[in-house]
Each structure stands twice: as structure tokens, then as C-alpha cells.
Design a protein around this motif. Structure first.
Motif, PDB file in Angstrom:
ATOM      1  N   ILE A 141       0.922  -1.247   0.141  1.00 53.93           N
ATOM      2  CA  ILE A 141      -0.115  -0.014  -0.030  1.00 53.93           C
ATOM      3  C   ILE A 141       0.864   1.042   0.000  1.00 53.93           C
ATOM      4  N   GLY A 142       0.936   2.072  -1.024  1.00 53.67           N
ATOM      5  CA  GLY A 142       1.450   3.370  -1.116  1.00 53.67           C
ATOM      6  C   GLY A 142       0.781   4.498  -0.512  1.00 53.67           C
ATOM      7  N   VAL A 143       1.142   5.178   0.380  1.00 56.70           N
ATOM      8  CA  VAL A 143       0.474   6.481   0.689  1.00 56.70           C
ATOM      9  C   VAL A 143       1.616   7.503   0.830  1.00 56.70           C
ATOM     10  N   ASP A 144       1.066   8.842   0.562  1.00 55.27           N
ATOM     11  CA  ASP A 144       1.663  10.126   0.849  1.00 55.27           C
ATOM     12  C   ASP A 144       2.312  10.218   2.222  1.00 55.27           C
ATOM     13  N   PRO A 145       3.519  10.065   2.697  1.00 58.21           N
ATOM     14  CA  PRO A 145       3.764  10.246   4.073  1.00 58.21           C
ATOM     15  C   PRO A 145       3.386  11.463   4.647  1.00 58.21           C
ATOM     16  N   GLN A 146       3.344  12.490   3.690  1.00 59.87           N
ATOM     17  CA  GLN A 146       2.947  13.880   4.404  1.00 59.87           C
ATOM     18  C   GLN A 146       1.439  14.113   4.722  1.00 59.87           C
ATOM     19  N   ARG A 147       0.607  13.070   3.952  1.00 58.90           N
ATOM     20  CA  ARG A 147      -0.816  13.270   4.095  1.00 58.90           C
ATOM     21  C   ARG A 147      -1.461  11.920   4.404  1.00 58.90           C
ATOM     22  N   PRO A 148      -0.734  11.108   5.378  1.00 56.16           N
ATOM     23  CA  PRO A 148      -1.390   9.460   5.107  1.00 56.16           C
ATOM     24  C   PRO A 148      -2.787   9.504   5.436  1.00 56.16           C
ATOM     25  N   GLY A 149      -3.663  10.315   6.009  1.00 57.53           N
ATOM     26  CA  GLY A 149      -4.922  10.022   6.102  1.00 57.53           C
ATOM     27  C   GLY A 149      -5.546   8.696   6.379  1.00 57.53           C
ATOM     28  N   ARG A 150      -6.679   8.271   5.631  1.00 57.89           N
ATOM     29  CA  ARG A 150      -7.357   7.032   5.996  1.00 57.89           C
ATOM     30  C   ARG A 150      -6.960   6.016   5.105  1.00 57.89           C
ATOM     31  N   ILE A 151      -6.030   6.135   4.378  1.00 63.19           N
ATOM     32  CA  ILE A 151      -5.911   5.139   3.272  1.00 63.19           C
ATOM     33  C   ILE A 151      -5.319   3.558   4.010  1.00 63.19           C
ATOM     34  N   GLU A 152      -4.305   3.758   4.737  1.00 64.84           N
ATOM     35  CA  GLU A 152      -3.861   2.384   5.467  1.00 64.84           C
ATOM     36  C   GLU A 152      -5.175   1.838   6.130  1.00 64.84           C
ATOM     37  N   GLU A 153      -5.595   2.622   6.953  1.00 65.00           N
ATOM     38  CA  GLU A 153      -6.797   2.055   7.735  1.00 65.00           C
ATOM     39  C   GLU A 153      -7.706   1.298   6.830  1.00 65.00           C
ATOM     40  N   ALA A 154      -8.049   2.023   5.576  1.00 59.33           N
ATOM     41  CA  ALA A 154      -9.091   1.699   4.832  1.00 59.33           C
ATOM     42  C   ALA A 154      -8.632   0.131   4.225  1.00 59.33           C
ATOM     43  N   ALA A 155      -7.345  -0.005   3.625  1.00 58.11           N
ATOM     44  CA  ALA A 155      -6.970  -1.100   2.872  1.00 58.11           C
ATOM     45  C   ALA A 155      -6.886  -2.127   4.093  1.00 58.11           C
ATOM     46  N   ARG A 156      -6.587  -1.880   5.362  1.00 57.64           N
ATOM     47  CA  ARG A 156      -6.523  -2.898   6.442  1.00 57.64           C
ATOM     48  C   ARG A 156      -7.869  -3.448   6.643  1.00 57.64           C
ATOM     49  N   ARG A 157      -8.969  -2.646   6.563  1.00 56.72           N
ATOM     50  CA  ARG A 157     -10.258  -3.053   6.692  1.00 56.72           C
ATOM     51  C   ARG A 157     -10.592  -3.885   5.553  1.00 56.72           C
ATOM     52  N   VAL A 158     -10.320  -3.560   4.179  1.00 54.07           N
ATOM     53  CA  VAL A 158     -10.738  -4.388   3.024  1.00 54.07           C
ATOM     54  C   VAL A 158     -10.038  -5.710   2.980  1.00 54.07           C
ATOM     55  N   TYR A 159      -8.865  -5.605   3.555  1.00 49.45           N
ATOM     56  CA  TYR A 159      -7.976  -6.962   3.245  1.00 49.45           C
ATOM     57  C   TYR A 159      -7.678  -7.525   4.740  1.00 49.45           C
ATOM     58  N   ALA A 160      -8.720  -7.315   5.490  1.00 46.27           N
ATOM     59  CA  ALA A 160      -8.649  -7.864   6.964  1.00 46.27           C
ATOM     60  C   ALA A 160      -8.650  -9.518   7.051  1.00 46.27           C
ATOM     61  N   ALA A 161      -9.209 -10.072   6.314  1.00 44.09           N
ATOM     62  CA  ALA A 161      -9.117 -11.626   6.259  1.00 44.09           C
ATOM     63  C   ALA A 161      -7.722 -11.926   5.771  1.00 44.09           C
ATOM     64  N   MET A 162      -7.124 -11.290   4.979  1.00 48.90           N
ATOM     65  CA  MET A 162      -5.642 -11.628   4.615  1.00 48.90           C
ATOM     66  C   MET A 162      -4.864 -11.305   5.705  1.00 48.90           C
ATOM     67  N   LEU A 163      -4.975 -10.193   6.484  1.00 42.66           N
ATOM     68  CA  LEU A 163      -4.234  -9.750   7.525  1.00 42.66           C
ATOM     69  C   LEU A 163      -4.328 -10.687   8.611  1.00 42.66           C
ATOM     70  N   GLU A 164      -5.405 -11.355   8.974  1.00 47.81           N
ATOM     71  CA  GLU A 164      -5.555 -12.384   9.898  1.00 47.81           C
ATOM     72  C   GLU A 164      -4.770 -13.495   9.588  1.00 47.81           C
ATOM     73  N   ARG A 165      -4.522 -13.700   8.366  1.00 47.36           N
ATOM     74  CA  ARG A 165      -3.525 -14.854   8.060  1.00 47.36           C
ATOM     75  C   ARG A 165      -2.110 -14.519   7.820  1.00 47.36           C
ATOM     76  N   ASP A 166      -1.715 -13.301   8.496  1.00 51.57           N
ATOM     77  CA  ASP A 166      -0.341 -12.947   8.364  1.00 51.57           C
ATOM     78  C   ASP A 166       0.218 -12.538   7.007  1.00 51.57           C
ATOM     79  N   THR A 167      -0.569 -12.391   6.140  1.00 54.84           N
ATOM     80  CA  THR A 167      -0.160 -11.719   4.738  1.00 54.84           C
ATOM     81  C   THR A 167       0.789 -10.681   5.028  1.00 54.84           C
ATOM     82  N   PRO A 168       1.953 -10.647   4.526  1.00 53.71           N
ATOM     83  CA  PRO A 168       2.816  -9.555   4.581  1.00 53.71           C
ATOM     84  C   PRO A 168       2.047  -8.326   4.167  1.00 53.71           C
ATOM     85  N   PHE A 169       2.010  -7.174   4.842  1.00 54.52           N
ATOM     86  CA  PHE A 169       1.412  -5.860   4.542  1.00 54.52           C
ATOM     87  C   PHE A 169       2.488  -4.896   4.694  1.00 54.52           C
TER      88      PHE A 169
END
Ligand code: NAD
Length: 444
Positions: free
Chosen positions: A173-201
Motif C-alpha cells: 500500500i503506497g501512501v503519501d507520508p505527508q498526508r497519510p490520512g485514512r488510506i492504510e486504515e481503509a486497506a486494512r479493513r478491506v484486506y482484514a481476512a488476509m491480515l488475519e493470516r499474516d499476509t505481509p502488509f
């Protein structure tokens, strides 16, 4: 928690991503500008061949969790997370990527965003695109800063697209470090099932995320062209590239994967991606860093010429009136994609040199005929090979790998075969009386 998701572009990437997101439990709307494609998808039909996709698609179209539209307003009203999966083909007459489709999504969707939204780009783009689009989005979206854009490159492989979408080996997931905003959070919600399996994020800045994708493809292309360059040396010196690849592949720093010498790579990604990467490096003033990719491209294109020259040689110097059966048109097995396909390129070149070419592919005939209507298309292996002076295996479909050389010998006019993918058990063919020619082997 289910997210409300839109996917712009419902081609190989987008249709699979949309179905995959529905499979993860989200509510999804797919958007495309092609009404015929959308009509098919609405009926639960996949407009292209991708193993396993129609089951997932149909299930979620029927459940109502997945729907399709040509109306971007519907997507803007419905979704909070929007994916961009439209094409980034090579520009005509240039190496650079044609960004008009990606730009069009931002220009269309941006002004419709009247409440906070996250856009995640998945298309493969030149480095710098995401930052440019994020700026543009802030200017044209009525919500301004609340329309946030990140990049989430896609690594799926055609033929394994459903598996790769549901079980990716990493998420970037690429985000602008100056304006991180809600992008990482949104990606974590969308891909929650994969993150539970410890998919590298892996969260990076925008430029790195774009570069991860093109670097991965440049590396894979380089590996294929490396072994094909060595195949050329084997052909000139009497070496055997298969034994060589096996031997060097045991070194775990090298590995055996992607060391298959043959007709080289093709498809809608690798060729145009390495060219666009070179073009972008040139714009950035670091063209020398990627000059080697020009050679990677050259080696790759030479394999197709080599196959045509070999065919000419083994039939005695002229292809005129020679019946050649070309088995395979797709750029690889388990796909009907013929974009920049080495198999179809070889078939077309043989045809232009006067051969009577008969092509058979289990899935790609319709797409192949659209590009090369003047080729003859056969209904089966037998139909293509009946009376043939030469057989060429150009795509390593399972049904070609398991052909019976004794049975086929009775059908052809001359028992000559070029194994353009080094995928046949060569000794069995030789034992059955065939003149067998591999790539980068003694006989090739
Ligand atoms: P594709 O040509 O199959 O699909 C692109 C789709 O986008 C088409 O259906 C087209 O009608 C649609 N489209 C164009 N403009 C649009 C717009 N303004 N709004 C909505 N839809 C629009 O292409 P693809 O193979 O799916 O590739 C898409 C992107 O994904 C490319 O950047 C490619 O490099 C990347 N990618 C592809 C693969 C793959 O295996 N195919 C894998 C990884 C990444």
C-alpha cells in the motif's frame, strides 16, 4: 465488517478483483465503459477465460453482493473505497504507458465525490502517477482533502488470478507520508481476512509502491531473457539449456523458477511494463539505469524470430505452401489472453512467409481470430495437425504436453516437431520416430 467497494475497469484484473472482494464479504460494484462487458458480467458470465472465476462471480451476482454498472455516479453514491483497475497499455509508436484510461477515472469519479472516500489504484503505472493523481483529485473533488488516493499494486497472474486475489503473497500500500490520512486504515479493513493470516502488509510511500510493481516485472522478464540468452549460446555451442537450468537452479540464490527457455514472455503486462519503465527512467534522467531492459526485450523478441528461422530450416529452406500446425495462441496456458503473444506472433510470421498455418488453442481462438483473421483456425489438435509438414508447440497447455507421439505420428504428413516451450518429454518423441527440435538444445 463489510466495506462498500467499487472497482473501475472490469477486465482481467478488475473483474477478478471485484469478485474477490465480494468473496471476502464486501459489497461491490464493478464499473466499466464497455456496455457489452457489463451486460455479460451482470448475467454472471466472465468475458474472458480465467479458471475458477465464473463460480465466484456467479455466486456473488446471484447473492446481490456483486453488481455491475456503466454509470460512475452509481459507484460514487454507493462506495467508500474505490479501486482503479483500468488498462495502461503501451502508447502507439512509443515505449511509454498510455495513461488516458487511469486519468479518465479520476476526471470522472473525482467531481462525483461529495463525501469522504478512499481511492486505491491497482493499475500498473509509471512512478509519479499516484502523486500527480492525488493532487488532481484534491482539486476536483467537492470533498477536497477528504478524497484520498493511495496505490495498491496488483501482482495476480492470469491463470491463477482468483487464488492470487484471495491469497496474495504480499499486499503493498503506497501512501503519501505527508498526508497519510485514512488510506492504510481503509486497506486494512478491506484486506482484514488476509491480515488475519499474516499476509505481509507493506506500507510505503507512493513512489515506492509504484516501483515495486514494475521492478518485480522487470526482474521476472530479466530472468526469462537471461535463460533465453543462454539458450542462444547453447544452440551455437551444442549445450543443453534444460540440463544447465536444472544445474544452476539448485543454487538457492538463483532458483529454478522462471528459468524455462522457450519462445519468451508476452501478454498484457511484462512487455509493455518493461518498456514503460525504461521510458519513465528516461524522463527522470536515469535512462542508463535501465538500459539493460532494452537487451532483455531484444533477447525476448529474438526467440520468436529464432523459432520462425528454425521452422524454415527444418522444412528445407522455404515455408511457401508448407502446412504448419501451431499449437497454442495464448501467451501462456490457462489464459485466453493473446496480447503480445509469442505463439500468435510466430503463427502470424509463418503465415506471412507463405506457410499454410493452422492454429489450435483450447481457449484463445476467438481472441486470436480477432487479431489474425487471415490465419486458419482448427477445432482440435488432430484437426490442426492432419497432414502437417511441421508441428510447433507454442503455448504449454496441458493437452499439448500429454499428446501421444505415436498417435500423432499417424495423423501428420511429416514427423517434425518444434517444442517452442521445452514442455514435451523429448525422448518419447524421438523414440516414436519424430525429428524433435527444442529451444536451446542440441537439436534446436
Ligand atoms: P484489460 O484491458 O483486461 O481491462 C481494462 C478494462 O478497463 C477494460 O474492460 C476497459 O473497458 C476498462 N476501462 C477503460 N477505461 C475505463 C474507464 N474510464 N472507466 C471504467 N472502465 C474503464 O486490462 P487488465 O489486464 O485487466 O489490466 C488492467 C491493469 O492492471 C493494467 O495496468 C495492467 O498492467 C495491470 N495488471 C494486470 C494484470 C493481469 O494479469 N492482467 C496483473 C497485474 C496488473
Amino acid at each position: 465488517m463489510p466495506e462498500r467497494i467499487s472497482v473501475f475497469g472490469t477486465g482481467y484484473l478488475g473483474a477478478t478483483h471485484a469478485a474477490g472482494m465480494a468473496e471476502l464479504g464486501h459489497e461491490v460494484i464493478g464499473v466499466d465503459i464497455d456496455p457489452a462487458k457489463i451486460d455479460l458480467l451482470r448475467r454472471g458470465e466472465v468475458p474472458f477465460f480465467e479458471p475458477g472465476l465464473s463460480d465466484v462471480l456467479r455466486r456473488h451476482v446471484e447473492s446481490g453482493r456483486l453488481r455491475f454498472t456503466t454509470d460512475p455516479q452509481e459507484a460514487a453514491d454507493f462506495a467508500d473505497v474505490h479501486f482503479i483497475g483500468v488498462g495502461t497499455p503501451q502508447k502507439k509508436g512509443e515505449n511509454a504507458a498510455d495513461m488516458r484510461y487511469v486519468d479518465a477515472v479520476i476526471e470522472t469519479l473525482g467531481p462525483l465525490l461529495t463525501r469522504p472516500a478512499v481511492i486505491l489504484g491497482k493499475s500498473t503505472v509509471p512512478v509519479g502517477t499516484a502523486a500527480r493523481l492525488a493532487d488532481r483529485l484534491r482539486d476536483i473533488a467537492p470533498v477536497g482533502d477528504d478524497a484520498q488516493l493511495g496505490w495498491n499494486p496488483e501482482f495476480l497472474r492470469e491463470g491463477f488470478a482468483v487464488q492470487d486475489t484471495l491469497f496474495p503473497d504480499r499486499l503493498v500500500i503506497g501512501v503519501d507520508p505527508q498526508r497519510p490520512g485514512r488510506i492504510e486504515e481503509a486497506a486494512r479493513r478491506v484486506y482484514a481476512a488476509m491480515l488475519e493470516r499474516d499476509t505481509p502488509f507493506i506500507v510505503t510511500d507512493l513512489a515506492t509502491s509504484e516501483l515495486v510493481k514494475v521492478s518485480a516485472n522487470a526482474f521476472l522478464a530479466t530472468k526469462i531473457s537471461f535463460i533465453n540468452a543462454i539458450a542462444e549460446v547453447c544452440e551455437a555451442s551444442g549445450g543443453d539449456v534444460i540440463a544447465l537450468a536444472d544445474a544452476i537452479g539448485h543454487d538457492e540464490r538463483i532458483g529454478r523458477k522462471f528459468l524455462g527457455a522457450g519462445l519468451g514472455f508476452g501478454g498484457g503486462c511484462l512487455p509493455k511494463d518493461i518498456r514503460a519503465f525504461m521510458a519513465r527512467a528516461g524522463e527522470l534522467g536515469v535512462d542508463q539505469a535501465l538500459t539493460f531492459l532494452r537487451e532483455v526485450d531484444n533477447v525476448n523478441m529474438r526467440r520468436r524470430e529464432h523459432a520462425v528461422e528454425l521452422a524454415t530450416r527444418v522444412v528445407g529452406g522455404s515455408l511457401s505452401g508448407i502446412h504448419v500446425a501451431v499449437l497454442g495462441a495464448a501467451f501462456k496456458p490457462q489464459s485466453d489472453d493473446v496480447r503480445d503473444s509469442p505463439a500468435l506472433d510466430v503463427a502470424g510470421s509463418l503465415h506471412l512467409r507463405g506457410a499454410d498455418v493452422r492454429v489450435y488453442d483450447p481457449e484463445a481462438m476467438r481472441n486470436a481470430a480477432a487479431i489474425w483473421p487471415t490465419l486458419t483456425f482448427a477445432d482440435s489438435i488432430d484437426d490442426a495437425c492432419r497432414g502437417a509438414d511441421l508441428v510447433i508447440v507454442a503455448t504449454e497447455w496441458g493437452e499439448f504436453k500429454t499428446m501421444d507421439p505415436v498417435v500423432l505420428a499417424a495423423a501428420v504428413g511429416s514427423t517434425r516437431i518444434i517444442d517452442g516451450r521445452n514442455c514435451l518429454p523429448s525422448q518419447e518423441w524421438i523414440d516414436a520416430g519424430w525429428d524433435y527440435y527444442g529451444m536451446g538444445r542440441h537439436s534446436g
